[in-house]
Design a protein around this motif. Structure first.
Motif, PDB file in Angstrom:
ATOM      1  N   HIS A  69      -7.111  14.337  -4.541  1.00  0.00           N
ATOM      2  CA  HIS A  69      -8.034  13.321  -4.022  1.00  0.00           C
ATOM      3  C   HIS A  69      -7.312  11.984  -3.867  1.00  0.00           C
ATOM      4  CE1 HIS A  69     -11.489  10.663  -3.653  1.00  0.00           C
ATOM      5  NE2 HIS A  69     -12.244  11.734  -3.458  1.00  0.00           N
ATOM      6  N   PRO A  70      -7.382  11.340  -2.705  1.00  0.00           N
ATOM      7  CA  PRO A  70      -6.563  10.152  -2.462  1.00  0.00           C
ATOM      8  C   PRO A  70      -6.840   8.994  -3.411  1.00  0.00           C
ATOM      9  CG  PRO A  70      -8.153  10.506  -0.685  1.00  0.00           C
ATOM     10  CD  PRO A  70      -8.142  11.750  -1.506  1.00  0.00           C
ATOM     11  N   VAL A  71      -8.088   8.812  -3.850  1.00  0.00           N
ATOM     12  CA  VAL A  71      -8.370   7.723  -4.788  1.00  0.00           C
ATOM     13  C   VAL A  71      -7.697   8.004  -6.129  1.00  0.00           C
ATOM     14  CG1 VAL A  71     -10.174   6.465  -6.016  1.00  0.00           C
ATOM     15  CG2 VAL A  71     -10.522   7.131  -3.628  1.00  0.00           C
ATOM     16  N   THR A  72      -7.812   9.223  -6.611  1.00  0.00           N
ATOM     17  CA  THR A  72      -7.146   9.598  -7.858  1.00  0.00           C
ATOM     18  C   THR A  72      -5.634   9.459  -7.738  1.00  0.00           C
ATOM     19  OG1 THR A  72      -8.911  11.126  -8.501  1.00  0.00           O
ATOM     20  CG2 THR A  72      -6.739  11.492  -9.465  1.00  0.00           C
ATOM     21  N   MET A  73      -5.078   9.929  -6.646  1.00  0.00           N
ATOM     22  CA  MET A  73      -3.632   9.862  -6.461  1.00  0.00           C
ATOM     23  C   MET A  73      -3.147   8.408  -6.463  1.00  0.00           C
ATOM     24  SD  MET A  73      -2.638  13.115  -6.156  1.00  0.00           S
ATOM     25  CE  MET A  73      -3.826  13.318  -7.503  1.00  0.00           C
ATOM     26  N   SER A  74      -3.895   7.529  -5.824  1.00  0.00           N
ATOM     27  CA  SER A  74      -3.525   6.115  -5.800  1.00  0.00           C
ATOM     28  C   SER A  74      -3.594   5.505  -7.195  1.00  0.00           C
ATOM     29  CB  SER A  74      -4.446   5.341  -4.855  1.00  0.00           C
ATOM     30  OG  SER A  74      -4.255   5.741  -3.523  1.00  0.00           O
ATOM     31  N   ALA A  75      -4.662   5.818  -7.925  1.00  0.00           N
ATOM     32  CA  ALA A  75      -4.804   5.286  -9.278  1.00  0.00           C
ATOM     33  C   ALA A  75      -3.689   5.780 -10.175  1.00  0.00           C
ATOM     34  CB  ALA A  75      -6.162   5.688  -9.853  1.00  0.00           C
ATOM     35  N   LEU A 135      -4.360   4.543 -20.386  1.00  0.00           N
ATOM     36  CA  LEU A 135      -3.151   3.945 -20.950  1.00  0.00           C
ATOM     37  C   LEU A 135      -3.190   2.423 -20.855  1.00  0.00           C
ATOM     38  CD1 LEU A 135      -0.214   4.273 -22.064  1.00  0.00           C
ATOM     39  CD2 LEU A 135       0.529   4.386 -19.663  1.00  0.00           C
ATOM     40  N   LEU A 136      -3.758   1.904 -19.772  1.00  0.00           N
ATOM     41  CA  LEU A 136      -3.761   0.457 -19.529  1.00  0.00           C
ATOM     42  C   LEU A 136      -5.006  -0.229 -20.069  1.00  0.00           C
ATOM     43  CD1 LEU A 136      -2.368   0.423 -15.883  1.00  0.00           C
ATOM     44  CD2 LEU A 136      -1.107   0.374 -18.051  1.00  0.00           C
ATOM     45  N   GLY A 137      -5.982   0.526 -20.540  1.00  0.00           N
ATOM     46  CA  GLY A 137      -7.231  -0.061 -20.996  1.00  0.00           C
ATOM     47  C   GLY A 137      -8.273  -0.057 -19.892  1.00  0.00           C
ATOM     48  N   HIS A 138      -9.366  -0.767 -20.139  1.00  0.00           N
ATOM     49  CA  HIS A 138     -10.510  -0.722 -19.222  1.00  0.00           C
ATOM     50  C   HIS A 138     -10.373  -1.665 -18.031  1.00  0.00           C
ATOM     51  CE1 HIS A 138     -12.904   1.934 -21.729  1.00  0.00           C
ATOM     52  NE2 HIS A 138     -12.526   1.226 -22.774  1.00  0.00           N
ATOM     53  N   ASP A 139      -9.607  -2.726 -18.156  1.00  0.00           N
ATOM     54  CA  ASP A 139      -9.411  -3.652 -17.044  1.00  0.00           C
ATOM     55  C   ASP A 139      -8.122  -3.288 -16.319  1.00  0.00           C
ATOM     56  OD1 ASP A 139     -11.675  -4.998 -17.811  1.00  0.00           O
ATOM     57  OD2 ASP A 139     -10.607  -6.523 -18.959  1.00  0.00           O
ATOM     58  N   LEU A 140      -8.238  -2.692 -15.150  1.00  0.00           N
ATOM     59  CA  LEU A 140      -7.045  -2.301 -14.419  1.00  0.00           C
ATOM     60  C   LEU A 140      -6.304  -3.541 -13.930  1.00  0.00           C
ATOM     61  CD1 LEU A 140      -8.339   0.680 -12.248  1.00  0.00           C
ATOM     62  CD2 LEU A 140      -7.116   0.759 -14.424  1.00  0.00           C
ATOM     63  N   PRO A 141      -4.989  -3.576 -14.073  1.00  0.00           N
ATOM     64  CA  PRO A 141      -4.222  -4.679 -13.497  1.00  0.00           C
ATOM     65  C   PRO A 141      -4.510  -4.816 -12.004  1.00  0.00           C
ATOM     66  CG  PRO A 141      -2.829  -3.325 -14.904  1.00  0.00           C
ATOM     67  CD  PRO A 141      -4.130  -2.591 -14.767  1.00  0.00           C
ATOM     68  N   GLU A 142      -4.333  -6.009 -11.493  1.00  0.00           N
ATOM     69  CA  GLU A 142      -4.716  -6.294 -10.111  1.00  0.00           C
ATOM     70  C   GLU A 142      -4.072  -5.337  -9.117  1.00  0.00           C
ATOM     71  OE1 GLU A 142      -4.500 -10.033  -6.935  1.00  0.00           O
ATOM     72  OE2 GLU A 142      -4.260 -10.395  -9.093  1.00  0.00           O
ATOM     73  N   ARG A 143      -2.803  -5.020  -9.321  1.00  0.00           N
ATOM     74  CA  ARG A 143      -2.124  -4.165  -8.356  1.00  0.00           C
ATOM     75  C   ARG A 143      -2.674  -2.740  -8.385  1.00  0.00           C
ATOM     76  NH1 ARG A 143       3.982  -3.278 -10.741  1.00  0.00           N
ATOM     77  NH2 ARG A 143       3.885  -1.311  -9.595  1.00  0.00           N
ATOM     78  N   VAL A 144      -3.106  -2.269  -9.580  1.00  0.00           N
ATOM     79  CA  VAL A 144      -3.688  -0.933  -9.683  1.00  0.00           C
ATOM     80  C   VAL A 144      -5.082  -0.928  -9.068  1.00  0.00           C
ATOM     81  CG1 VAL A 144      -4.361   0.931 -11.239  1.00  0.00           C
ATOM     82  CG2 VAL A 144      -2.342  -0.471 -11.770  1.00  0.00           C
ATOM     83  N   ALA A 145      -5.889  -1.907  -9.446  1.00  0.00           N
ATOM     84  CA  ALA A 145      -7.236  -2.002  -8.884  1.00  0.00           C
ATOM     85  C   ALA A 145      -7.181  -2.158  -7.362  1.00  0.00           C
ATOM     86  CB  ALA A 145      -7.984  -3.175  -9.512  1.00  0.00           C
ATOM     87  N   GLY A 146      -6.222  -2.943  -6.878  1.00  0.00           N
ATOM     88  CA  GLY A 146      -6.083  -3.140  -5.438  1.00  0.00           C
ATOM     89  C   GLY A 146      -5.754  -1.858  -4.705  1.00  0.00           C
TER      90      GLY A 146
END
Length: 448
Positions: free
Chosen positions: A299-305, A62-73
């Motif tokens: 999975h915690p990484v998926t849940m966070s993303a 939905l957000l494209g290929h570059d995750l916003p900083e807060r999502v990537a963080g």
């Protein structure tokens, strides 16, 4: 495409079945391009070619290929804590709370690892709680690579749609045409006390983009209530893309018993989920007696993303941006078709779009839908626009695939490589992307 993609495909053919890990990725012929990276609303292949990307991973981005900083963080922080644990984490609770807060039919969820796993588990749950075996599905609908829905034909003579699915599975599946109230009513008259559930996409998203005609989902809801079956909405594609945070069910105005999710709810990582009332979903083990489990579920990484993607979409008004761009794109495509191919139909809703190469032209286009087919009964296209998967099959799908798709790729526009699957606008796209895409669309459509 270029020599590096060709070289990689040669290597892949030696070690991967068909050279790919999902059949559709084998396009185009004679070999696909291999992606090196994503960049906002674009992808770059290993030969350095850039493409405006409307595939978006088949919907999750939905957000494209570059995750916003807060999502990537959030993702990076979760990875730094550890890959996974085989034990519960707080973030899976938080994502479940977010979904339950925003999707009206959902009180309780079970997270899994793919859209396919979600629909498999939903069908098992429906069979478990009803004590019945038969499942009604839409002809041409896609609910993942599961035995219960890899079925073709009709309710009188269902057959497996692929080798490897036993005929005994197909006999428990009742395919009906989407938007055909009479047929599904007759199927319930004959099999009503055997039907565990109706499994349907609110909007067909994997066979064109076909809207329900007025009253169709209400009919399904009524039949399920009357006969004690469950209505299951497959929102793997539409979930958190159509209808915003309320999903497509908030737009069609019908509340399902169960909903399956995937794609966006995992923020671009592997995910699936089944949601519904607490009474139903608690029938899964350990609280109930319908078995369901998975090593990587929640999975915690998926849940966070997923959680940070949905929070970002809410806070930054992502849906207004992507939906308005897609409206602009569909309107531009519609204008082009009026001049070059008035028989074709632009379809789509919110940030989803497609052109279906339908074959019939209405006598007049006055008053037609201007930004994608809406199934308006007063639209002059209503008699010729797609109503079900059969109408998509009858379109010029080979022209779409062999000429149009390749033509758009040559123009630097990456679309899903057949006449069936949806395309998507993302938050990283902008007005310039839309203008350039419409211009490319006109050059290609005028020549095919």
């Amino acid at each position: 495409m270029g020599k590096d993609s060709r070289r990689l495909y040669g290597r892949a053919l030696s070690v991967l079945a068909g050279g790919v890990n999902s059949s559709v990725r084998a396009e185009p012929s004679p070999y696909p391009f291999f992606v090196e990276k994503g960049d906002g609303g674009e992808i770059v292949d290993v030969d350095g070619n850039r493409y405006t990307d409307y595939v978006m991973g088949y919907g999750p981005l939905l957000l494209g290929h570059d995750l916003p900083e807060r999502v990537a963080g959030a993702v990076q922080s979760e990875v730094a804590r550890g890959p996974m644990y085989g034990a519960p984490t707080e973030v899976e609770v938080e994502l479940a709370e977010f979904v339950a807060e925003h999707v009206g039919s959902v009180e309780t969820l079970r997270f899994v690892n793919s859209g396919t796993e979600a629909t498999v588990s939903a069908v098992r749950l429906a069979r478990g709680v009803t004590g019945r075996d038969k499942v009604v599905v839409m002809q041409g609908g896609y609910h993942g690579a599961q035995e219960s829905t890899l079925v073709e034909g009709d309710a009188e003579s269902p057959e497996p749609s692929t080798k490897g699915v036993p005929s005994s599975f197909a006999r428990e599946t009742l395919p009906v045409p989407f938007n055909d109230e009479g047929t599904v009513e007759r199927v319930f008259e004959e099999h009503g006390d055997e039907i565990a559930c109706v499994l349907v996409e609110p909007v067909l998203g994997n066979n064109g983009v076909v809207h329900p005609v007025e009253g169709y989902h209400e009919t399904l809801r009524s039949l399920c209530d009357e006969h004690g079956a469950l209505l299951v909405f497959d929102e793997v594609i539409t979930g958190f893309r159509v209808g915003g945070l309320g999903c497509a069910q908030s737009v069609v105005g019908v509340e399902p018993d169960l909903t399956t999710f995937g794609k966006i709810v995992g923020g671009g990582f592997p995910v699936g989920a089944i949601g519904g009332s607490a009474e139903l979903v608690e029938s899964f083990t350990p609280s109930g007696d319908v078995f369901q489990a998975g090593t990587f579920s929640g999975h915690p990484v998926t849940m966070s993303a997923g959680l940070e993607t949905l929070r970002y979409a809410k806070d930054e008004d992502v849906y207004s941006h992507v939906n308005s761009l897609a409206d602009e794109l569909r309107a531009g495509m519609t204008d082009v078709l009026e001049d070059y191919a008035p028989e074709y139909t632009v379809v789509g809703v919110d940030s989803v779009f497609k052109t279906v190469f339908t074959r019939e032209t209405p006598e007049s286009l006055e008053g037609a839908c201007v930004s994608g087919c809406e199934q308006r009964a007063d639209c002059p296209r209503y008699g010729t626009c797609p109503k079900d998967a059969g109408d998509i099959d009858d379109a010029e799908t080979e022209r779409w695939k062999r000429l149009y798709w390749n033509g758009m790729l040559d123009e630097g526009v990456f679309l899903t490589p057949n006449g069936f699957e949806s395309q998507f606008v993302c938050y990283a796209h902008d007005d310039e992307d839309i203008d350039e895409t419409v211009a490319a669309y006109e050059r290609v459509v005028s020549s095919v």
